[in-house]
Every structure is written in structure tokens, then in C-alpha cells.
Design a protein around this motif. Structure first.
Motif, PDB file in Angstrom:
ATOM      1  N   GLY A  31     -23.951  71.611  -1.135  1.00  0.00           N
ATOM      2  CA  GLY A  31     -22.495  71.658  -1.268  1.00  0.00           C
ATOM      3  C   GLY A  31     -21.811  70.382  -0.833  1.00  0.00           C
ATOM      4  O   GLY A  31     -20.844  70.409  -0.069  1.00  0.00           O
ATOM      5  N   THR A  64     -18.754  65.531   3.321  1.00  0.00           N
ATOM      6  CA  THR A  64     -18.899  66.865   3.924  1.00  0.00           C
ATOM      7  C   THR A  64     -19.996  67.609   3.178  1.00  0.00           C
ATOM      8  O   THR A  64     -20.220  67.381   1.985  1.00  0.00           O
ATOM      9  CB  THR A  64     -17.600  67.685   3.825  1.00  0.00           C
ATOM     10  OG1 THR A  64     -17.229  67.760   2.458  1.00  0.00           O
ATOM     11  CG2 THR A  64     -16.492  67.086   4.635  1.00  0.00           C
ATOM     12  N   PHE A  65     -20.658  68.479   3.867  1.00  0.00           N
ATOM     13  CA  PHE A  65     -21.691  69.308   3.242  1.00  0.00           C
ATOM     14  C   PHE A  65     -22.032  70.459   4.179  1.00  0.00           C
ATOM     15  O   PHE A  65     -21.532  70.522   5.313  1.00  0.00           O
ATOM     16  CB  PHE A  65     -22.947  68.479   2.940  1.00  0.00           C
ATOM     17  CG  PHE A  65     -23.502  67.709   4.093  1.00  0.00           C
ATOM     18  CD1 PHE A  65     -23.044  66.426   4.374  1.00  0.00           C
ATOM     19  CD2 PHE A  65     -24.469  68.255   4.920  1.00  0.00           C
ATOM     20  CE1 PHE A  65     -23.544  65.707   5.457  1.00  0.00           C
ATOM     21  CE2 PHE A  65     -24.975  67.539   5.999  1.00  0.00           C
ATOM     22  CZ  PHE A  65     -24.506  66.257   6.263  1.00  0.00           C
ATOM     23  N   LEU A  66     -22.851  71.350   3.706  1.00  0.00           N
ATOM     24  CA  LEU A  66     -23.298  72.475   4.529  1.00  0.00           C
ATOM     25  C   LEU A  66     -24.745  72.228   4.940  1.00  0.00           C
ATOM     26  O   LEU A  66     -25.568  71.838   4.120  1.00  0.00           O
ATOM     27  CB  LEU A  66     -23.214  73.789   3.740  1.00  0.00           C
ATOM     28  CG  LEU A  66     -21.833  74.197   3.232  1.00  0.00           C
ATOM     29  CD1 LEU A  66     -21.932  75.455   2.387  1.00  0.00           C
ATOM     30  CD2 LEU A  66     -20.883  74.425   4.404  1.00  0.00           C
ATOM     31  N   ASP A  67     -25.044  72.469   6.202  1.00  0.00           N
ATOM     32  CA  ASP A  67     -26.421  72.282   6.641  1.00  0.00           C
ATOM     33  C   ASP A  67     -27.217  73.572   6.434  1.00  0.00           C
ATOM     34  O   ASP A  67     -26.714  74.551   5.872  1.00  0.00           O
ATOM     35  CB  ASP A  67     -26.487  71.777   8.083  1.00  0.00           C
ATOM     36  CG  ASP A  67     -26.103  72.848   9.093  1.00  0.00           C
ATOM     37  OD1 ASP A  67     -25.768  73.984   8.673  1.00  0.00           O
ATOM     38  OD2 ASP A  67     -26.129  72.575  10.300  1.00  0.00           O
ATOM     39  N   GLU A  88     -25.692  76.793   7.232  1.00  0.00           N
ATOM     40  CA  GLU A  88     -24.409  77.006   6.558  1.00  0.00           C
ATOM     41  C   GLU A  88     -23.226  76.484   7.376  1.00  0.00           C
ATOM     42  O   GLU A  88     -22.096  76.950   7.197  1.00  0.00           O
ATOM     43  CB  GLU A  88     -24.183  78.502   6.236  1.00  0.00           C
ATOM     44  CG  GLU A  88     -25.228  79.105   5.330  1.00  0.00           C
ATOM     45  CD  GLU A  88     -25.197  78.516   3.925  1.00  0.00           C
ATOM     46  OE1 GLU A  88     -24.128  78.521   3.294  1.00  0.00           O
ATOM     47  OE2 GLU A  88     -26.246  78.023   3.483  1.00  0.00           O
ATOM     48  N   ARG A  89     -23.465  75.573   8.283  1.00  0.00           N
ATOM     49  CA  ARG A  89     -22.355  74.969   9.024  1.00  0.00           C
ATOM     50  C   ARG A  89     -21.806  73.803   8.215  1.00  0.00           C
ATOM     51  O   ARG A  89     -22.568  73.088   7.576  1.00  0.00           O
ATOM     52  CB  ARG A  89     -22.824  74.457  10.382  1.00  0.00           C
ATOM     53  CG  ARG A  89     -23.361  75.548  11.290  1.00  0.00           C
ATOM     54  CD  ARG A  89     -23.860  74.956  12.581  1.00  0.00           C
ATOM     55  NE  ARG A  89     -24.841  73.913  12.350  1.00  0.00           N
ATOM     56  CZ  ARG A  89     -25.320  73.110  13.297  1.00  0.00           C
ATOM     57  NH1 ARG A  89     -24.880  73.213  14.521  1.00  0.00           N
ATOM     58  NH2 ARG A  89     -26.232  72.196  13.016  1.00  0.00           N
ATOM     59  N   GLU A  90     -20.479  73.649   8.271  1.00  0.00           N
ATOM     60  CA  GLU A  90     -19.884  72.533   7.530  1.00  0.00           C
ATOM     61  C   GLU A  90     -19.981  71.269   8.382  1.00  0.00           C
ATOM     62  O   GLU A  90     -19.457  71.215   9.494  1.00  0.00           O
ATOM     63  CB  GLU A  90     -18.429  72.821   7.189  1.00  0.00           C
ATOM     64  CG  GLU A  90     -17.853  71.751   6.280  1.00  0.00           C
ATOM     65  CD  GLU A  90     -16.397  71.982   5.958  1.00  0.00           C
ATOM     66  OE1 GLU A  90     -16.134  72.691   4.978  1.00  0.00           O
ATOM     67  OE2 GLU A  90     -15.542  71.460   6.684  1.00  0.00           O
ATOM     68  N   THR A 142     -19.274  67.220   8.711  1.00  0.00           N
ATOM     69  CA  THR A 142     -18.498  66.084   8.205  1.00  0.00           C
ATOM     70  C   THR A 142     -18.992  64.813   8.891  1.00  0.00           C
ATOM     71  O   THR A 142     -19.080  64.772  10.124  1.00  0.00           O
ATOM     72  CB  THR A 142     -16.995  66.262   8.493  1.00  0.00           C
ATOM     73  OG1 THR A 142     -16.564  67.487   7.903  1.00  0.00           O
ATOM     74  CG2 THR A 142     -16.187  65.114   7.906  1.00  0.00           C
ATOM     75  N   ASP A 152     -18.414  72.310  11.674  1.00  0.00           N
ATOM     76  CA  ASP A 152     -17.570  73.495  11.488  1.00  0.00           C
ATOM     77  C   ASP A 152     -16.139  73.289  11.979  1.00  0.00           C
ATOM     78  O   ASP A 152     -15.572  74.160  12.653  1.00  0.00           O
ATOM     79  CB  ASP A 152     -18.203  74.703  12.205  1.00  0.00           C
ATOM     80  CG  ASP A 152     -19.096  75.490  11.257  1.00  0.00           C
ATOM     81  OD1 ASP A 152     -18.982  75.287  10.031  1.00  0.00           O
ATOM     82  OD2 ASP A 152     -19.909  76.287  11.736  1.00  0.00           O
TER      83      ASP A 152
END
Lengths: 795, 195
Positions: free
Chosen positions: B75, B94-97, B100-102, B104, B119
């Protein structure tokens, strides 16, 4: 010694002492500095060395994952299974080798890339055997002694595999671990370089996939205005005596851009000749920059108009219709305007809207983000213009043949690319065409494979057709007796009908898990079928006259039309008695504008008798079996249909989802011979077919959208069954789309003629997520679950 | 007559003349100064090398971490405004690890720091003394280069950061005194997207 001498000596000694102290001081200082810098430099080297080793260990682990994927793929493919769905339980049994007779047949093919046991006990054992045969496997430490080993929980721990000859410090080790209650196997790859290790893991899903849009033992014919997204495979021509000029070609494909203008047809024909002579990889395109393929373009008169680095039929089309040289052709100015395409003219408006729609409206979710929105329009979807963003290809997937290229061409007396025209696009790791596919690579399915799957459908319907009709009439439906109904041609709308039926008509009714008795030969109009609709027929239809007994022909005398026996006096034997009309024992059904919330299935006839055992699907037809189908939600009655599907129960839905049409040995026609187009093309009646379709032979004409796999079972053999009376195998083929007289099809009406009603619009897409019915002997498969990739893990 | 030479010798042995002393002192001072300068330069070189090595180590660690985050991420954003453009250069991604944490990652050019936020929490400094690439005409180029397929599916992420060591002593204009900034360049593919 005199005093002066003593003094001089003392002074000399004192001077030497100062120098010495200074020298020592400097020595200590510079020595310390040098040592410190050396330490720093060494530290730097160590850091660089560690960094390099980290990278190498990481790369080793990644190599291990790729190696494991390949190993899993090759070893899993040795297990040919008949069970259609590999669920968690069956996956575990396959892995451990504990399957039972209740799991269908599991046949293990011998290993091809190493010498190992012919029948390993499960996939884990097969993978272990392959690792045992690795020349690069070794045990660098005591902990690696005794490997590979399968632990009690099915985890396979392998020996490390050396990555470099003579280097025992650089290796990877693999651990395959079945994940309980799933059909996944987690592979942990440990990469090692010296004292540095890196660990990666990823899951691989065991399953069963038949990766074809069409797979057939008979000829495949793909006409104009047909786009296929998925591979095509046919073994036609591999039986002794089957590949002859009279029997026809394994695959016939016709360009989508024929029948538009004479000059365009000339360009396409010229390009086809160049492709036949210069196409290196068989993808039906020529690369201008390729040293060999590029030579073929001299004199063709067509260049790479769309700038995609290939010259194909689409470039011919652009060169014909792109009047302003902007590398695109406008077919719908209003769409183009809405999409913000500037300078939109009207270059291809109203000429062949169905073709334009087919190309422009293909692949709606072009960026694959799960939604169709303005960004997809920006990427060319429904933007009113045809250009490189539409990524036109006749077939997006490889072509697989059982025959050898040379055998086919020498029989046909022509290059195969002149017979199978149109560009083919494949992924980076695939080849456009494969000849001489083995029976392991391209299998043939037969009617007998589906006995068990068909039995489920038979057991899940009620034998109360008459009561359901009565209830349907009471609920507002209408019934018209056959005697009051008009005769209709079979195939419906064909100008060369081989039989005529006077069908009873059932209209606006709802049926649920219904069995249609043999001899009904009905027309169902605007009906809804919930669950299974099972069509009964006489399976003992081996008599060579079965097809023809009782057939009618149309006799026109002035304004009078009558129907008379086509073969007077012909009879067929059934259980020792002569029958004069086999239609009473068979079933030829037409469904028009019906909705199927489930599957169509039927008895499996012992012989393919397309005049008698046939279903035809016309009008706006919908198939749904998944309550969560995104397209179902878009239907006006979507919520009602979803409720009905849910009421069928999960277990029943699971079986219904395995095949939308389970009619092995039947003739299945989808669409109309007469192309029906509404004033608004979006409202044109189309057949929307989903899931795996099993039929003897299938024809799709007119307007249809198929998402799934078409699996054909009938292989025509001269002198047998329907070919008994000098029937030609070339006439028994799987046909998709329009063929006209330019293609050697006398039935297809030519543009401009009074009977011409358009070319149609057929889209056929392979569905990788489609479930399969039981019975098809096909290799198990694995596919990586990319999202499960993790760094770190057990080590 | 016999004593005269002896007296002359004794006088000569008794000490250096003032001139001699001054000359000797001057030579010693020059030597000491040169030695001290040399020593100072050596210390500076040592300090510079150490700092550079340290920056290298920290830079590598941070780059390994950032690479690992990208390899495991999904993402990614930002995506190009026009999906037909398949590449975007930016100072913030930005992406999700995998949890599923955002995540930046942002290059703050004003304060020369590479920052990470998880997050939506507080930004943490991953690395300081960081600057991004600049074109020959002075135009700032994005530190992160994201390459997409169809403007959505990330196929490659590249990083171009320059890190200066935390060195404040800048008073000796000799070669080796300056701590050379380190350029960290890396490129990787997000495995969870394109395996």
C-alpha cells in the motif's frame, strides 16, 4: 681521561638523552595514533565485511525461497488428483501422504529431474527425496547431521545447500512446515554467510488449478470480435490419423479487424504473411527493433502506430482509422469527452461498436486496485478511444498444442500463423506458444471423469417438475403446450438448422433444485432456477441413428411451411426395442433470459448426440453462485438474489460453485446465431456465464461474457458416434464468435447482406479463483502467497 | 702562555652566547609548533575518520532498516497523480508494514533529518545530518523514487540520501580535516507485492 675529555663526553651524552626522550615521545604518540587508526580502519573493514555478509546472507535466503518454490512446484505437480478442491484437510493428507479412497484418486508421476522413489509417501517425502538428490547439499555443522528429516508434525528440515563450489560458509537451508487448518505450507529459508544469518519465510498454497480459458480435445475456432484472457489448449491432432487436411486445424483464429474495409483487410493479410515468415516467438507480432523480425516489416506498409514496440493487427487498424495521427481512434466521442480526451473526432463511430466496446471496455480494473474508478478511465478503460492503453491482444495467454508445429504445417500446407491469426500477449516468464505438449502437460478430460460430480447434482434435486410448474403457474407464470408453440430451429437462429422442435414454453416461473424429465424439450423464458437444474436424458444413446431418429426438416411451399421427417424410416435401438423418435428419450432445452442461482447439470450420455442432447442459452442470462459476488451486488435485484443464495446453505453452495454448467457429453450453445443488438449497446442482452463449464462441445455466438474455464470432453473420431455417416471431425469444434465467408464459413452472413445483424461481442476470461468439480485428473499445484512474505522467523 | 688556551676553552665551555640561545629557542619553537600542528592534524584526521566510520555504520544500519521496511511493505504512497506516469520522486513515503501499521518516512530538509512515524504517532529521528539530492540547477529532487506499474502497483523503491557526520570542529584548512558526507543510495522491490 683529562677533564676536557670528560666534559665533552658528558655533554655529548646529555644531548643524546634529550633526543632520545623526544624521539620516544614522538614514537609513542605516533605509534598510538597509528594503532588507533589501524583499529578504526579495521573496524571500518569489519563493518563493511559485516554489511557485505548481511547482504549475501539475505540474498542466500531469497535464493532459498525461489529454490523452494521451484522445488515445491515440480514435486507437487507429480501428484495427479481427482478431487476438485484442495481444502485444509486434503492438503494435509497430500503433504503427509495419508489420503484415503474417500479423497478420490491420487496418482503419483515419476520424478523427472532426479533419481528417487517412484511413489513417495506424500509431497513432503517427494520434496525430501529431491533434496536428498542435491549434489550441493551438505552438513556444515553438527546440527545438520541426519538431515533431511520429516518431523512428526510434517515439518521437513533439509540439509543446507551450498551456493558456491568449495565455499562452505555460504549456503541456505530450507524448512517446509505445513500450517495446521490451512492448505498452506510455510517455507523458512535461512541464508548463511560465515557467522551472519538471515531468515525469510513465505507461505505457499496447495491447490488445484486448470490454467486455461479453453481446454479441448476437439478443434478450437475463435472468430472475429472475440477476446480471450487466458491460455488456450488443444490436443486435437495427436490421435493417429487425426491430423489431416480434411480434418481441419487444431486452432483457427481470425483477426478482429477483418470485414471493416478492403484496404484494412489487405494490410492485415500482408502483415499475416510477414508474421508467418519472420515471427520468431510465435506471438503474432513483429518487433521493428528486432534484427530478424524487423526485416519482415519492409514492404508491409504498417509501422508501430501505437508505440508499443510491436507491429500487429491493432497497428493496421490504427493506420486505417487514425485520421489525425494521434495514435488513437475515437469510437465514442461522448465517452472521450467525459474522459477528458482532447481533440476527439469521430474516426470509428458506428462502424463496429461491438468491437470497439470489446477493446475499450476490457479489463475494467486496469490498475488492479480493486475498484473501477477515474484512474482506470485514465488508463484507457471506457475512455471512448482505442489506443495503446487498451493493450489489445487477441489472446492474453499462451497457446498450447499437443501437435508438433512441423506436423501441423506440413499437413495444412501453410504456416500455422496464417491459420491462427492475431496477437498473443503473455507474461514476462511465459512463452506465447508451445507445441508438442505432453499428456502430462496438457491433459484430456473425458465424460467418465465426472460421474461422481454429476451424481451429487442428481442426488440434490427433487423429482417434482410437474408440481413446481403448477406452483409456478399459480404464482403468475405461464405455460404453453408444445402443440400450441411455434417450431424453432436447432441451433436456434441458424440458417442451416439440422432439426426443428415444437417446444412447450414455461415462462416467468421459479424452480428450485428441479429435475427436468427426459423428453421435455422445453423453452424456459425469463425463469429463475435456484440451486440445481438437472436435465434428465437417456444415457444409453449409443445407437448411431440416435441423433437422427425423429428429426424434422422444414418444407416451404409458397406461403405454407410444414415440418416433415428428415430421415423417414430411420430408427434407433433402446434396450432392444426400435424407437422412431429419440427426442422423447432425450432432452433439448433452450433457456432464454433466465437467471441461474446455481448450476445446470444432467445425466451423462454414453455418446455425444448433439441433435438430441443439447442445451441452448439465449437472451440476457445470468449465473451466480457466490453471495459475495461483487457483480451480484450491482444487479437491481441483487439483495434478493443474495438472500436466495444464502438460503441454499454453505455446503450446497460449495458444490454449486464448482461448475456452473456440468454437462459432459452434451452440446452446449451460448448466445444467438443472430446477433441481437439493442439501440443502447449497454442494454444488449448478453449471456454472463461464470465458473467452470463442462460440455462435450460448446458454441458461443452473439454477445457473451464468460468468466471461467471451458472444458470440452468430446473428441470426434471418424466413423464413430455422430461421425458414423461420413461425419468430418472438422465440423465438431468449439466455436467462439463470428466466422464469415472470408473465413470459409458459409453460415456466417456477410456485412451488408439482409441477414447480417452484427459480429457480436464475446469476452472470455480465465478465472484463477474458480473452484473445480471432482473427477478431473489434474496435477496439484502450489502458488506463492506473496503477502505472507516475512523477514525473520525460526532459525 | 701555556694557560691562555686553557682559559679560552673553559670560557667556551661555560655556556652559549645569547645569539646561540635565541637561535636554538627559535628552532625549538618552530619544531614544537610543527609537531603540535602535526599532532593536531593527526588527531583531527583520527576524529574525522572515526566520525565518518561511525556515520557509515549508522547509515548502513538505517538503510538496511528502511530497505527491510520496503521489502515487507504494501500500500505504498504517494502514487502519481496521473496513473499513466509510472514514477514519482518525493521526500515522503507512506506504506503499511507487515503488522498493518502505517509507516511514514520523511526527509525534513529544513532540519536535515530523516524521520519515521508509525501509525500517526510522534515522528522519530532515524538519522540526522541528512540531505536529499539536488539537481545541477539547484532544484530539489525527491529523496525517494517510487516506480509503479499502472500508477498503482509499486515495483521498485529507490533512495538517495546524503549524510554528513556530526562534526563541529572546522578550523583547520588542510586536506583530511573535512568529514566527507556519505551518500546512501539503495533500491529494492516490495516482495509482498511483486513476488
Amino acid at each position: 681521561m683529562d677533564r676536557s675529555c670528560q666534559h665533552m663526553h658528558r655533554r655529548k651524552h646529555a644531548r643524546r638523552g634529550v633526543a632520545s626522550v623526544l624521539a620516544m615521545l614522538f614514537l609513542v604518540i605516533f605509534g598510538s595514533l597509528a594503532a588507533a587508526m589501524a583499529i578504526v580502519a579495521q573496524g571500518n573493514l569489519r563493518t563493511a565485511d559485516s554489511s557485505l555478509k548481511v547482504s549475501r546472507a539475505q540474498s542466500a535466503a531469497e535464493s532459498g525461497l525461489v529454490f523452494a518454490q521451484r522445488r515445491l512446484e515440480t514435486q507437487t505437480a507429480r501428484f495427479v488428483i481427482t478431487k476438485g478442491v484442495v481444502d485444509a484437510s486434503f492438503a494435509e493428507k497430500l503433504w503427509m501422504g495419508t489420503w484415503t479412497s474417500g479423497d478420490g484418486t491420487v496418482t503419483i508421476s515419476p520424478a523427472t529431474d532426479f533419481n528417487g522413489p517412484a511413489s513417495p509417501l506424500g509431497i513432503a517425502a517427494a520434496v525430501r527425496d529431491a533434496h536428498l538428490a542435491d549434489a550441493s547439499a551438505f552438513a556444515p555443522a553438527a546440527e545438520h547431521q541426519g538431515l533431511p528429516e520429516i518431523l512428526q508434525d510434517g515439518t521437513l528440515v533439509t540439509e543446507p545447500v551450498r551456493l558456491e563450489q568449495g565455499n562452505d560458509r555460504l549456503w541456505f537451508q530450507l524448512i517446509y512446515e505445513p500450517i495446521p487448518n490451512t492448505s498452506n505450507v510455510r517455507v523458512t529459508a535461512i541464508g548463511n554467510d560465515g557467522e551472519i544469518r538471515r531468515t525469510l519465510s513465505m507461505e505457499f498454497k496447495l491447490g488445484k488449478k486448470i490454467e486455461y480459458a479453453v481446454i479441448s480435445p476437439n478443434r478450437i475456432m475463435i472468430g472475429k470480435n472475440v477476446l480471450v484472457e487466458g491460455p488456450l489448449g488443444t490436443r486435437y491432432g495427436t490421435n493417429p490419423g487425426e491430423l489431416t487436411a480434411a480434418n481441419g486445424d487444431p486452432l483457427v483464429m481470425r483477426s478482429d479487424f477483418r470485414y471493416l474495409t478492403t484496404s484494412l483487410t489487405t494490410k492485415i493479410d500482408a502483415l499475416a504473411i510477414a508474421i508467418a515468415a519472420h515471427d520468431i516467438d510465435g506471438d503474432g507480432r513483429l518487433r521493428p527493433a528486432h534484427p530478424s523480425e524487423g526485416q519482415g516489416l519492409a514492404g508491409v506498409g504498417v509501422t508501430d502506430e501505437d508505440g508499443d514496440e510491436y507491429v500487429d493487427d491493432f497497428d493496421c487498424f490504427l493506420s486505417e482509422y487514425d485520421t489525425n495521427g494521434d495514435a488513437m481512434v475515437v469510437w465514442d466521442p461522448s465517452r472521450a469527452s467525459a474522459a477528458g480526451v482532447s481533440g476527439a473526432g469521430s474516426e470509428f463511430v458506428g462502424i463496429d461498436n461491438q468491437l470497439a466496446r470489446l477493446i475499450d471496455l476490457s479489463m475494467p480494473d486496469r490498475n488492479e486496485d480493486g475498484v473501477v474508478d477515474a484512474r482506470d478511465v485514465r488508463l484507457g478503460y471506457s475512455d471512448g478511444v482505442l489506443n495503446s492503453f487498451d493493450h489489445y491482444a487477441k489472446v492474453k495467454g499462451r497457446l498450447v498444442f499437443g501437435v508438433e508445429e512441423q506436423a501441423w504445417e506440413s499437413t495444412a500446407g501453410d504456416h500455422w500463423r496464417n491459420i491462427a491469426q492475431g496477437p498473443v500477449q503473455v507474461g514476462r516468464d511465459d512463452v506465447p506458444v508451445k507445441f508438442g505438449a505432453t499428456t502430462e502437460e496438457l491433459r484430456v478430460v473425458q465424460t467418465s471423469d465426472f460421474t461422481q460430480a454429476a451424481a451429487w447434482y442428481a442426488a440434490n434435486v427433487q423429482n417434482n417438475f410437474a408440481q413446481q410448474v403448477t406452483a409456478g403457474v399459480a404464482a403468475g407464470g405461464t405455460f404453453t403446450a408444445a402443440s400450441s408453440a411455434p417450431y424453432e430451429a436447432v441451433p436456434f437462429g441458424s440458417s442451416a438448422a439440422y432439426d426443428y422442435y415444437q417446444r412447450p414454453i414455461y415462462q416467468n416461473m421459479v424452480f428450485r433444485d428441479v429435475k427436468i424429465p427426459k423428453g421435455t424439450n422445453a423453452l424456459f423464458k425469463n425463469c429463475r432456477f435456484e440451486g440445481t437444474v438437472y436435465i434428465e436424458t437417456e444415457t444409453a444413446c449409443n445407437d448411431v441413428n440416435w441423433n437422427y431418429t425423429g428429426a424434422l426438416k422444414q418444407v416451404v411451399s409458397g406461403s405454407t411451411v410444414t415440418y416433415e421427417p428428415r430421415f423417414p424410416g430411420v430408427t434407433a435401438q433402446l434396450n432392444g426395442s426400435a424407437q422412431t423418435n429419440t427426442r422423447q428419450h432425450s432432452n433439448s432445452i433452450r433457456f432464454d433470459g433466465c437467471t441461474f442461482l446455481g448450476s445446470i447439470a444432467g445425466d451423462t450420455p454414453a455418446e455425444y448426440t448433439h441433435w438430441r442432447n443439447k442445451i441452448q442459452i439465449t437472451g440476457s442470462t445470468r449465473f451466480y453462485s457466490d453471495p459475495n459476488d461483487a457483480e451480484l451486488a450491482l444487479q437491481p435485484d441483487g439483495s434478493q438474489l443474495r438472500g436466495i443464495l444464502n438460503s441454499l446453505g454453505a455446503a450446497k453452495l460449495d458444490n454449486l460453485q464448482r461448475s456452473s454448467i456440468m454437462m459432459p457429453g452434451w452440446s452446449v450453445d451460448v448466445g444467438n446465431f443472430t446477433n441481437q443488438v439493442s439501440a443502447d449497446p449497454d442494454l444488449t442482452a448478453r449471456v454472463k456465464l461464470k465458473g467452470t463449464v463442462i460440455a462435450g462441445i460448446m458454441d458461443i455466438r452473439g454477445t457473451a461474457d464468460v468468466l471461467g474455464t471451458l472444458m470440452m470432453t468430446f473428441r470426434p473420431i471418424p466413423g464413430e458416434g455422430p461421425l458414423f455417416y461420413n461425419g468430418q471431425p472438422e465440423a465438431f469444434n468449439t466455436t467462439l464468435g463470428y466466422f464469415g465467408s472470408l473465413d470459409g464459413d458459409g453460415e456466417g452472413a456477410l456485412p451488408g447482406s439482409s441477414t447480417f445483424s452484427g459480429f457480436g461481442e464475446i469476452r472470455l476470461r480465465y478465472d484463477p479463483d474458480a473452484k473445480l468439480p471432482d473427477g478431473i485428473p489434474w496435477p496439484a499445484s502450489v502458488e506463492p502467497v506473496a503477502d505472507s512474505y516475512r523477514e525473520g522467523g525460526r532459525a | 702562555m701555556n694557560q691562555l688556551p686553557r682559559n679560552r676553552v673553559r670560557r667556551a665551555r661555560r655556556g652559549f652566547s645569547l645569539i646561540e640561545m635565541l637561535v636554538a629557542l627559535a628552532i625549538c619553537s618552530a619544531l614544537l609548533t610543527a609537531t603540535l600542528v602535526s599532532l593536531y592534524a593527526s588527531f583531527r584526521a583520527y576524529q574525522s575518520t572515526t566520525e565518518q566510520a561511525s556515520t557509515h555504520v549508522i547509515g548502513r544500519v538505517v538503510m538496511h532498516r528502511v530497505m527491510a521496511l520496503v521489502r515487507n511493505g504494501i500500500g505504498f504512497g504517494p502514487v502519481p497523480e496521473d496513473p499513466r506516469e509510472n514514477s514519482i520522486a518525493t521526500d515522503e513515503i507512506t506504506f503499511l508494514d507487515e503488522d498493518e501499521r502505517e509507516i511514514t518516512l520523511r526527509l525534513d530538509r529544513t532540519h536535515s533529518v530523516l524521520l519515521m512515524r508509525v501509525d500517526g504517532g510522534q515522528e522519530q529521528v532515524l538519522l540526522d545530518g541528512v540531505s536529499g539530492p539536488i539537481d545541477t540547477d539547484g532544484t530539489q529532487l525527491g529523496a525517494f523514487q517510487l516506480e509503479y506499474e499502472n500508477g498503482y502497483k509499486l515495483i521498485k523503491a529507490s533512495f538517495d540520501l546524503t549524510v554528513a557526520a556530526d562534526d563541529t570542529v572546522q578550523d583547520l584548512a588542510i586536506e583530511g580535516n573535512d568529514v566527507v558526507p556519505i551518500r546512501l543510495v539503495g533500491s529494492t522491490a516490495p516482495r509482498r507485492i511483486i513476488w
